[in-house]
Design an enzyme around this catalytic site. Structure first.
Site, mmCIF file in Angstrom:
data_model
loop_
_atom_site.group_PDB
_atom_site.id
_atom_site.type_symbol
_atom_site.label_atom_id
_atom_site.label_comp_id
_atom_site.label_asym_id
_atom_site.label_seq_id
_atom_site.Cartn_x
_atom_site.Cartn_y
_atom_site.Cartn_z
ATOM 1 C CG ASP A 1 -14.408 -66.635 -41.758
ATOM 2 O OD1 ASP A 1 -13.656 -65.704 -41.380
ATOM 3 O OD2 ASP A 1 -14.437 -67.049 -42.929
ATOM 4 C CG HIS A 2 -11.267 -69.870 -40.407
ATOM 5 N ND1 HIS A 2 -12.499 -70.122 -40.991
ATOM 6 C CD2 HIS A 2 -10.355 -69.956 -41.406
ATOM 7 C CE1 HIS A 2 -12.325 -70.358 -42.275
ATOM 8 N NE2 HIS A 2 -11.028 -70.258 -42.558
ATOM 9 N N GLY B 1 -17.823 -62.874 -48.571
ATOM 10 C CA GLY B 1 -18.804 -63.887 -48.154
ATOM 11 C C GLY B 1 -19.752 -63.345 -47.093
ATOM 12 C CG MET B 2 -18.456 -62.397 -43.040
ATOM 13 S SD MET B 2 -19.653 -63.290 -42.001
ATOM 14 C CE MET B 2 -18.542 -63.900 -40.727
ATOM 15 C CB CYS C 1 -15.171 -63.638 -43.758
ATOM 16 S SG CYS C 1 -15.657 -62.810 -45.275
ATOM 17 N N GLY C 2 -12.350 -63.490 -44.456
ATOM 18 C CA GLY C 2 -11.045 -63.251 -45.071
ATOM 19 C C GLY C 2 -11.046 -62.011 -45.965
ATOM 20 C CB THR C 3 -12.404 -61.346 -49.286
ATOM 21 O OG1 THR C 3 -13.627 -62.110 -49.212
ATOM 22 C CG2 THR C 3 -11.289 -62.199 -49.860
ATOM 23 N N GLY C 4 -14.148 -60.419 -46.688
ATOM 24 C CA GLY C 4 -15.368 -59.668 -46.375
ATOM 25 C C GLY C 4 -16.482 -59.958 -47.366
ATOM 26 C CG HIS D 1 -24.718 -41.403 -50.491
ATOM 27 N ND1 HIS D 1 -24.253 -41.214 -51.774
ATOM 28 C CD2 HIS D 1 -24.611 -40.196 -49.868
ATOM 29 C CE1 HIS D 1 -23.875 -39.937 -51.921
ATOM 30 N NE2 HIS D 1 -24.071 -39.311 -50.784
ATOM 31 C CG HIS E 1 -28.834 -40.458 -50.215
ATOM 32 N ND1 HIS E 1 -28.244 -40.845 -51.406
ATOM 33 C CD2 HIS E 1 -28.298 -39.253 -49.901
ATOM 34 C CE1 HIS E 1 -27.378 -39.914 -51.782
ATOM 35 N NE2 HIS E 1 -27.401 -38.939 -50.895
HETATM 36 C C1 RB5 Z 1 -12.225 -68.603 -45.829
HETATM 37 O O1 RB5 Z 1 -11.110 -69.221 -46.344
HETATM 38 C C2 RB5 Z 1 -12.703 -67.509 -46.785
HETATM 39 O O2 RB5 Z 1 -13.270 -68.072 -47.913
HETATM 40 C C3 RB5 Z 1 -13.695 -66.583 -46.095
HETATM 41 O O3 RB5 Z 1 -13.121 -66.084 -44.943
HETATM 42 C C4 RB5 Z 1 -14.142 -65.381 -46.880
HETATM 43 O O4 RB5 Z 1 -13.046 -64.660 -47.379
HETATM 44 C C5 RB5 Z 1 -15.187 -65.557 -47.875
HETATM 45 O O5 RB5 Z 1 -15.598 -64.583 -48.539
#
Ligand code: RB5
Length: 153
Positions: A8-9, A70-71, A65-68, A98, A133
């Site tokens: 994402d962005h 959500g993805m 993504c920002g934190t990873g 594993h 595994h």
């Molecule tokens: C976008 O602001 C953020 O929510 C997304 O990139 C991600 O970190 C979600 O887990």
């Protein structure tokens, strides 16, 4: 290998960096977006990449993504995807040894480019150990089959 990549962005800068790193290592990159930093929804791009890997049209996937988080959540909704959110080298190694992880997830706001390149390197080159595994992964696959039977009705 053919590596599908998406972000994402918030993951765009790291995705662009990783595309170059993947190519440098002799792999083919299939980029499923985003193409700029305007606001976007991570499920759209996570699902694209996960489906491509699930279908076998790419060997592995990389998502940012920002934190990873959500993805990672969205990619793991797709059949036969084992997406691993990795923040350090030990996680990268174990996700392959594993879990036979087929999608690497990174956080663009969490991990510096230098470390991300090291994680990528280890993740691309560490083999699955199999053995006990494989039996554990089979249990996950059996559960997936049960779930998909229900939804495919
Ligand atoms: C976008 O602001 C953020 O929510 C997304 O990139 C991600 O970190 C979600 O887990």
């Amino acid at each position: 290998m053919r590596i599908a990549i998406g972000s994402d962005h918030a993951g765009y800068d790291l995705k662009e960096f990783l595309k170059v790193e993947i190519s440098k290592r002799g792999h083919q990159v299939l980029d499923f977006g985003v193409n700029d930093k305007s606001p976007s929804d991570y499920p759209d791009y996570g699902l694209k990449v996960a489906r491509i890997v699930s279908r076998g049209d790419a060997d592995r996937g990389v998502l940012v993504c920002g934190t990873g988080i959500g993805m990672c959540v969205v990619a793991n909704k797709v059949k036969r995807i084992r997406a691993a959110l990795v923040y350090d080298l030990y996680g990268a190694i174990q996700s392959r040894r594993h879990l036979d992880a087929n999608v690497l997830v990174l956080g663009g706001r969490m991990t510096a480019k230098e470390l991300a390149a090291e994680i990528l390197d280890v993740w691309l080159n560490t083999p699955f150990e199999g053995g006990r595994h494989a039996g554990r992964l089979k249990k996950i696959e059996e559960w997936e089959d049960e779930c998909f039977r229900e939804t495919e009705g």
